[in-house]
Design an enzyme around this catalytic site. Structure first.
Site, short mmCIF file in Angstrom:
data_model
loop_
_atom_site.label_atom_id
_atom_site.label_comp_id
_atom_site.label_asym_id
_atom_site.label_seq_id
_atom_site.Cartn_x
_atom_site.Cartn_y
_atom_site.Cartn_z
N CYS A 89 0.84 -1.20 0.00
CA CYS A 89 0.00 0.00 0.00
C CYS A 89 0.87 1.25 0.00
CB CYS A 89 -0.95 0.00 1.19
SG CYS A 89 -0.20 0.56 2.72
N PHE A 783 -7.80 -4.20 4.23
CA PHE A 783 -7.99 -5.54 4.80
C PHE A 783 -9.43 -5.84 5.20
CE2 PHE A 783 -3.79 -3.83 6.15
CZ PHE A 783 -3.03 -4.50 5.20
N GLN A 1179 1.53 -11.02 -1.45
CA GLN A 1179 0.24 -11.28 -0.81
C GLN A 1179 0.34 -12.47 0.14
OE1 GLN A 1179 -2.79 -9.42 -1.07
NE2 GLN A 1179 -1.07 -8.15 -1.63
N GLU A 1246 -6.20 -13.43 0.44
CA GLU A 1246 -6.60 -13.76 1.82
C GLU A 1246 -6.03 -15.07 2.37
OE1 GLU A 1246 -10.70 -13.44 0.41
OE2 GLU A 1246 -11.10 -12.39 2.28
S1 FES Z 1 3.22 -1.33 2.50
FE1 FES Z 1 3.75 -1.20 4.57
S2 FES Z 1 1.87 -0.69 5.50
FE2 FES Z 1 1.30 -1.04 3.48
#
Ligand code: FES
Ligand SMILES: Cc1cc2nc3c(=O)[nH]c(=O)nc-3n(C[C@H](O)[C@H](O)[C@H](O)COP(=O)(O)OP(=O)(O)OC[C@H]3O[C@@H](n4cnc5c(N)ncnc54)[C@H](O)[C@@H]3O)c2cc1C
Ligand code: FES
Length: 1314
Positions: A89, A783, A1179, A1246
């Site tokens: 992210c 998430f 992931q 997931e």
């Molecule tokens: S890449 Fe580290 S918190 Fe999302």
């Protein structure tokens, strides 16, 4: 503070807000200071959220923007973190970059230990840290090596831990990046320290600086004289050094100081003197500097003189993270006297003294119990300053030790810590002095002086130890209701530490005089060493892209995250990074402080009268709402007017012209409540009160009752699993901008479900959906927590914006976010299993209960998914499971990665583990016996082929050398009484599908512009999983166009209407099929043009198409996978495909402290044909580490009144770099089957979470070994998370038996287990 100044004033938004309390590292910057005396520049990492601006006079601050950008030149640190796939992210990335950058400024070729330490104060919720470590390792001298020679082996030595080397064949790859392309690190090219600041420092003004505002005055004296004068004038003003104690108190406890004194560069406070008796350290010396000084001293002086320094060093390694250690001062640490201070217990037992100064003169006071208790006679006087601390050398026959146990090994306040010192008569082994202090067991550091006094004169032997334990337990008594809870654990640690001290000293004595002192009982040797894992290494094995593929086709290649570089330079824009819009307002919430109460009155008058406050909304202002997603929204959920059903429920929204004013006003809103009965917090209470959401769900297969009649054995048991906080790094954020005409409104938001936000906002505003547009550029982690909860917040914010016709921003603080938004559902699973003596389970009857909280949200759906996935990898021929969502008075829980499966799967695995114990078989054998066999049928009668499951299991057995290592673990356990290892392997069958066709539909829009560039839009949200990167790979393959010609701007309801939420592992699957469809439509249209000019460029073709009036824009659509389930019959085809996998984990536990170390994990996954192995492995391992946190250290604590205590990183511990397995090996199963998914790939978002439970069961295995050796009876039932507390208390021994126990019901516990 520096953080809002950077972000709001200077518009340097690369530095992020993650917690505001020094606990996450997202705000890390580098501070550089020039010392005119030593002529040296000190660079150190600091948390901008706790750094007062006024403290920075004369300092240089470097932010992530300062070291490189895409507009100029990116810095090698930024490049390598991005290219090694160390960002998902990206919200934590600037902080990581700055921690690493600062390290490299000080050590251009760091060691691995320095690297891991440097990142100890930075949290990442997405990556699982492995790729970040790999990026960092490229700066090390010997980057390929773990640099660990523990036990005489390092990663480059063959056969470590029995691991057969992976063979690098033609078809597999081991590296996801190529180091050759990295920019070299050239320290000569770094920014120089501003010469004007050096000149300024050399000229050093001799005058106090005063900064003031209408509320506060900041006084910075530059000489000791001025400091003392200021202290006389303002005796109550704190002397702020690092602000890591005063800052959090002001922020979180609302303590206000109108005047602050902050000494600046006063030499006397920074002294480092070596005297004949010991070391004198200035009060202003930072803890990081103390660490360096002590490390130096311990290297130079004989060990007998440095006992105390060694002990202090041990604690300084784990105390907070490097940012806090660099900011915090020794004086601030001592004077703030935190009850859980790591250093004060040691300093107190070490006869340290404090040198004080005031205008009255100097004096010295002992750092003793009275000082720590703040007894006025032993404390600093208000006008006194702590100048320095004397830390004496130890003497021969004097020994000092330090102990601590925390929820996490590093960067976590101790649950209990201790400093212990003993001094013997010369060679006689008789105690002459004894001093023992504990932290974490009372409101202050506690010294066991009376007990120690009574032990003087006794020989150092087991009888003394026994007496010492009893005396100290009596003296350091903790009431059952003690704040912080974990009372029995704390009592046990008190004596366990003492035992460790006894052994440590006994061993040294033996070393010093082998003739007179007995050897340690061999059984006890294993108690001595602490568990530490500092060196990590990993391998990856994935399949190369098809060699027949076109060279330009990026599918199957480890393409870097599209925003990777922008994450690393801080240029990636998150919601709160958007510039302030003209006349913008800020909205904050007032939430309920009661779990169940009637609202008698809400008085907003005081709040409204504050300057800058524009409005306060209550439920009465908001209209009732209806949306297409009614099941997600309880009308009461917006703002409650009459009654509250949980602490944290939204009651009012305060709107002001600044964030500060809004928050200040929110504190002035007065709500009068009348408590209501019942208050239901736990699942057990809900069952008792029959408090359930309707309907009950049931799944049944075969004939369970009949099967129970024929089995050899039956067992019944239950397992409780705690909840989990999402802990996305970017808190809930939104900016709503009314457009000023036709009631149009734009919602810029960090969310997973824009359509829902559009819908609920339209309903609140009473406008049609076509007036509300919701835009999501990117999300800093979600998430599942930004599906439904964001909608309510956004709707209220939009209502405020619409009402006032002004833009409104709402950014939740970390504490609010955790409190308001709920998390993963706690579960209670009850099971009754009927099985044969060979381990075959023939009948399974289960009950699942989840703690839904006050509102339904997705809780029933979670129960349903739990039921449909509960059998995991096993064929239970007769199975019945019923499930209930319990209505309680807790904040409503919601979706979280895995959606019921991590809980349901754990219940099943716990049952299997117990069956294995009953049959006297290893759990892995029982797992294998019961596993699906190739073509089979699920309990809902869907056909499956589990060939790849068996394959993953076998491969995992082989790559992990399971059999060899199982034997090694057993050998270790037979030789070590106080340390135990455990090994466990779990299989995974993770079904992918959403239960209905409509829920799986997706759309895309692809435009080709006349210059040949392409814009792709689709309905998926980029939240770190790299969906946009994959979509560009898809478009690139389909259009046979280079990645660089394709762009993606974000997600919006304006371009793609009626999107489904992004979640359920299928975002890339579904949207990819839609993008593919759009691209194919375009290609089809353009085929005649391309074939006319096959050597042309996209620019030529686009222009030709335009000239021929052929549309260069196409929508793509995927209608969703066939999916259905009939809950009446319990039959259907809810899932499209299954992700298979297996994980094997090995751990070591310390039976005396409850600590555990993750030694190694091997994961084998069937990922189909990976579209992007770098993203897919990211992931898997990110989810695995999140799962490991879920099952081991992440623990939410609630008061008996339903108030959540754990509202930030300082109380709630997600895995940090110290938690990841020392060895991690991930391999993908070679793809074997073509499917109708996107290029036969599989969704992996997931499933990896569940594999984290291999660590749970490895710990379980270790505890089992300990209990077996101690002759303790079964069955061993352990709840999740398996925290240090649970591990320690399950390893029962003479110490757990020795502690006093409180009668249940005789006290009110600090927390209730939820
Ligand atoms: S890449 Fe580290 S918190 Fe999302
Ligand atoms: C995220 C985080 C994690 C932490 N983790 C740990 C941990 O694991 N273990 C642990 O032990 N601690 C931990 N701490 C606490 C930390 O060690 C203390 O906050 C820190 O040492 C205080 O030092 P400071 O210079 O920042 O104090 P400040 O906040 O600047 O001051 C604290 C107090 O000391 C007084 N003071 C300071 N200097 C003087 C002086 N010269 N004379 C008189 N009075 C003075 C001030 O008046 C004030 O009352 C943590 C803190 C944070 C924020
Ligand atoms: S925001 Fe500063 S440490 Fe979290």
């Amino acid at each position: 503070m520096l953080l809002p100044y950077l972000r709001k004033k200077l518009r340097l938004t690369g530095t992020k807000y993650g917690c505001g309390g020094g606990g996450c590292g997202a705000c890390t910057v580098m501070i550089s200071r020039y010392n005119p005396i030593t002529k040296k520049i000190r660079h150190y990492p600091a948390n901008a959220c706790l750094t007062p601006i006024c403290s920075l006079y004369g300092a240089a601050v470097t932010t992530v923007e300062g070291i490189g950008s895409t507009k100029t030149r990116i810095h090698p640190v930024q490049e390598r973190i991005a290219k090694c796939h160390g960002t998902q992210c990206g919200f934590c990335t600037p902080g990581m970059v700055m921690s690493l950058y600062t390290l490299l400024r000080n050590h251009p070729e760091p060691t691995l230990t320095q690297l891991n330490d440097a990142l100890g104060g930075n949290l990442c919720r997405c990556t699982g840290y492995r790729p970040i470590i790999n990026a960092c390792k490229t700066f090390c001298k010997t980057s390929g090596c773990c640099q660990s020679k523990e036990n005489g082996v390092c990663c480059l030595d063959q056969g470590i831990n029995g691991l057969p080397e992976f063979e690098e064949g033609n078809e597999t790859s081991l590296k996801l990046f190529s180091e050759e392309e990295f920019l070299p690190l050239d320290p000569t090219q770094e920014l120089i320290f501003p010469p004007e600041l050096m000149t300024m420092a050399e000229k050093k003004t001799q005058k106090t600086r005063i900064f003031g505002s209408d509320r506060m005055t900041w006084i910075s004296p530059v000489t000791l004289k001025e400091l003392l004068e200021a202290k006389v004038k303002y005796p109550q003003a704190p002397v702020v050094m690092g602000n890591t104690s005063v800052g959090p108190d002001m922020k979180f406890k609302g303590i206000f100081h109108p005047v602050i004194i902050s000494p600046d560069r006063i030499e006397e406070l920074s002294v480092v003197n070596y005297t004949d008796n010991g070391l004198t350290l200035g009060a202003a010396v930072s803890l990081a500097e103390v660490k360096d000084i002590l490390a130096n001293v311990t290297r130079k002086l004989p060990e007998e003189k440095t006992q105390m320094y060694h002990a202090l060093l041990k604690h300084l390694e784990t105390l907070a993270g490097p940012q806090i250690r660099n900011m915090a001062s020794l004086g601030g640490h001592i004077v703030s006297r935190h009850p859980d201070s790591d250093l004060n217990p040691l300093l107190a037992v070490g006869n340290c003294t404090l040198n004080l100064l005031s205008k009255e003169g100097r004096r010295q006071i002992p750092l003793n119990e009275q000082f720590l208790r703040k007894c006025p006679s032993a404390d600093l006087k208000p006008e006194e300053i702590l100048i320095s601390v004397n830390i004496p050398y130890s003497r021969k026959w004097e020994f000092v030790s330090a102990f601590r146990q925390a929820q996490r090994q590093q960067n976590a306040l101790a649950i209990v810590n201790s400093g212990m010192r003993v001094c013997f008569g010369k060679g006689d082994g008789i105690i002459r002095e004894l001093s023992i202090a504990y932290g974490g067991v009372g409101p202050t550091t506690i010294l066991a002086n009376n007990s120690c006094q009574k032990l003087i004169g006794r020989p150092w032997n087991e009888e003394m130890l026994d007496a010492a334990c009893r005396l100290i337990l009596d003296e350091v008594s903790l009431p059952g209701s003690a704040p912080g809870g974990r009372v029995e654990f704390k009592r046990t640690l008190i004596v366990s530490f003492l035992f460790k001290f006894y052994l440590e000293v006994s061993q040294i004595l033996k070393g010093m005089d082998p003739v007179h002192y007995p050897s340690l009982a061999s059984k006890n040797e294993s108690a001595l060493e602490d568990l530490h894992s500092r060196h990590y290494w990993s391998t990856l094995k994935y399949q190369n892209a098809d060699p027949k593929q076109l060279s330009q086709d990026p599918v199957g290649h480890p393409i870097m995250h599209l925003s990777g570089i922008k994450h690393a330079t801080g240029e990636a824009v998150y919601c709160d990074d958007m510039p302030v819009v003209d006349r913008e307002l800020f909205l904050t919430f007032v939430t309920s402080s009661r779990a169940h109460a009637k609202i008698v009155s809400i008085d907003v008058s005081a709040a409204l009268s504050l300057p800058g406050v524009v409005d306060i909304l209550t439920g009465e202002h908001l209209p009732s709402i209806t949306t297409t997603f009614d099941f997600l929204t309880d009308a009461d959920q917006l703002l409650s007017t009459d009654e509250v059903s949980c602490v944290g429920q939204l009651v009012c929204a305060v709107i002001a012209d600044s964030e500060v004013q809004a928050r200040r006003a929110a504190q002035q809103v007065k709500i009068v409540y009348q408590d209501l009965e019942p208050v239901i917090l736990t699942i057990e209470e809900a069952i008792q009160n029959k408090s359930f959401f309707e309907p009950e769900r049931k799944l049944e297969y075969g004939n369970v009752d009949e099967a129970f009649k024929v089995v050899d054995q039956i067992l019944e048991g239950e397992i409780h699993m705690g909840g989990q906080e999402h802990f996305y790094m970017e808190t809930q954020s939104m900016l709503v901008v009314p457009k000023g005409e036709d009631r149009e409104i734009d919602v810029y938001v960090s969310a997973q479900f824009p359509k829902y936000i559009q819908d609920i906002t339209a309903s609140v505003l009473k406008v049609s959906a076509n007036k509300v547009m919701c835009h999501v550029k990117r999300v800093g982690g979600a998430f599942g927590g930004k599906v439904t909860k964001t909608g309510v917040l956004a709707a209220i914010t939009a209502f405020a914006a619409n009402k006032h016709g002004r833009p409104v921003r709402c950014i939740l603080e970390r504490g609010e976010d955790i409190l308001i938004t709920g998390g993963r559902h706690p579960y209670l699973g009850k099971y009754k299993a009927g099985f044969m003596n060979d381990g075959r389970i023939l009948a399974l009857d289960m009950e699942h209960y989840n703690n839904a909280g006050a509102f339904l949200d997705e809780s029933l759906f979670v129960i349903e998914m739990g039921l449909l996935k509960l059998e995991n990898a096993y064929k239970f021929p007769n199975l019945r499971c019923r499930g209930w969502a319990c209505r309680t008075n807790l904040p409503s829980n919601t979706a979280l990665r895995g959606f019921g499966f991590p809980q349901a799967g754990l219940i099943t695995e716990a049952c299997i583990t117990e069956v294995a114990a009953k049959c006297g078989l290893p759990p892995e054998k029982v797992r294998m016996i019961n596993m699906y066999k190739e073509i089979d049928q699920t309990p809902y009668k869907q056909e499956i082929n589990t060939k790849n499951l068996t394959q993953c299991w076998k491969e995992c057995m082989a790559t992990s050398s399971y059999t060899l290592r199982k034997a090694a673990v057993e050998k270790f356990n037979s030789e070590n009484y106080w340390k135990k290892k455990g090994l466990a392997m779990v299989p995974l069958k993770y079904p992918i599908g959403l239960g209905s066709v409509a829920a799986g539909q997706a759309a895309a829009l692809v435009h080709i512009y006349l210059d040949g560039s392409v814009l792709v839009t689709h309905g998926g949200i980029e939240m770190g999983q790299g969906v946009h990167t994959k979509m560009i790979q898809v478009a690139s393959r389909e259009l046979r166009m280079p990645l660089s010609s394709i762009h993606l701007r974000g997600t919006s309801t304006e371009t793609i209407p009626n999107t489904n939420p992004s979640g359920g592992s299928v975002v890339a699957d579904l949207n990819g099929l839609a993008v593919k469809d759009a691209c194919q439509t375009l290609l089809k249209r353009l085929k005649p043009i391309i074939s006319k000019n096959p050597k042309g460029t996209w620019k030529d073709w686009a222009q030709a198409a335009f000239n021929e009036s052929i549309s260069l824009s196409a929508t793509g659509y995927f209608r969703g996978y066939e999916s259905n389930i009939n809950w009446e019959t319990g039959e259907g085809h809810p899932f499209e495909y299954f992700v298979y996998g297996a994980a094997c984990s090995e751990v070591e536990i310390d039976c005396l402290t409850g600590a555990h170390k993750n030694i190694r994990t091997d994961i084998v996954m069937d990922v189909g044909y990976s579209i992007n192995p770098a993203l897919d492995v990211g992931q898997i391992e990110g989810a695995f580490i999140q799962g490991m946190g879920l099952y081991t250290i992440e623990e939410l604590n609630y008061s008996p009144q339903g108030v959540l205590y754990t509202r930030g990183p300082n109380q709630y511990k997600i895995p940090a770099i110290c938690d990841i397995p020392m060895e991690l090996h991930i391999s993908f199963l070679p793809p074997s089957e073509n499917s109708n998914t996107l290029y036969s790939s599989k969704g992996l978002g997931e499933s990896g979470i569940f594999l984290g439970c291999s660590v749970f069961f490895a710990i379980h295995d270790a505890i089992r070994a300990a209990r077996q050796e101690r002759g303790l009876p079964g069955p061993l039932r352990l709840n999740s998370p398996l925290t240090p507390e649970k591990i320690r208390m399950a390893c029962e021994d003479k110490f757990t038996k020795m502690i006093p126990r409180d009668e249940p019901g005789s006290y009110v516990p600090w927390s209730v287990p939820i």
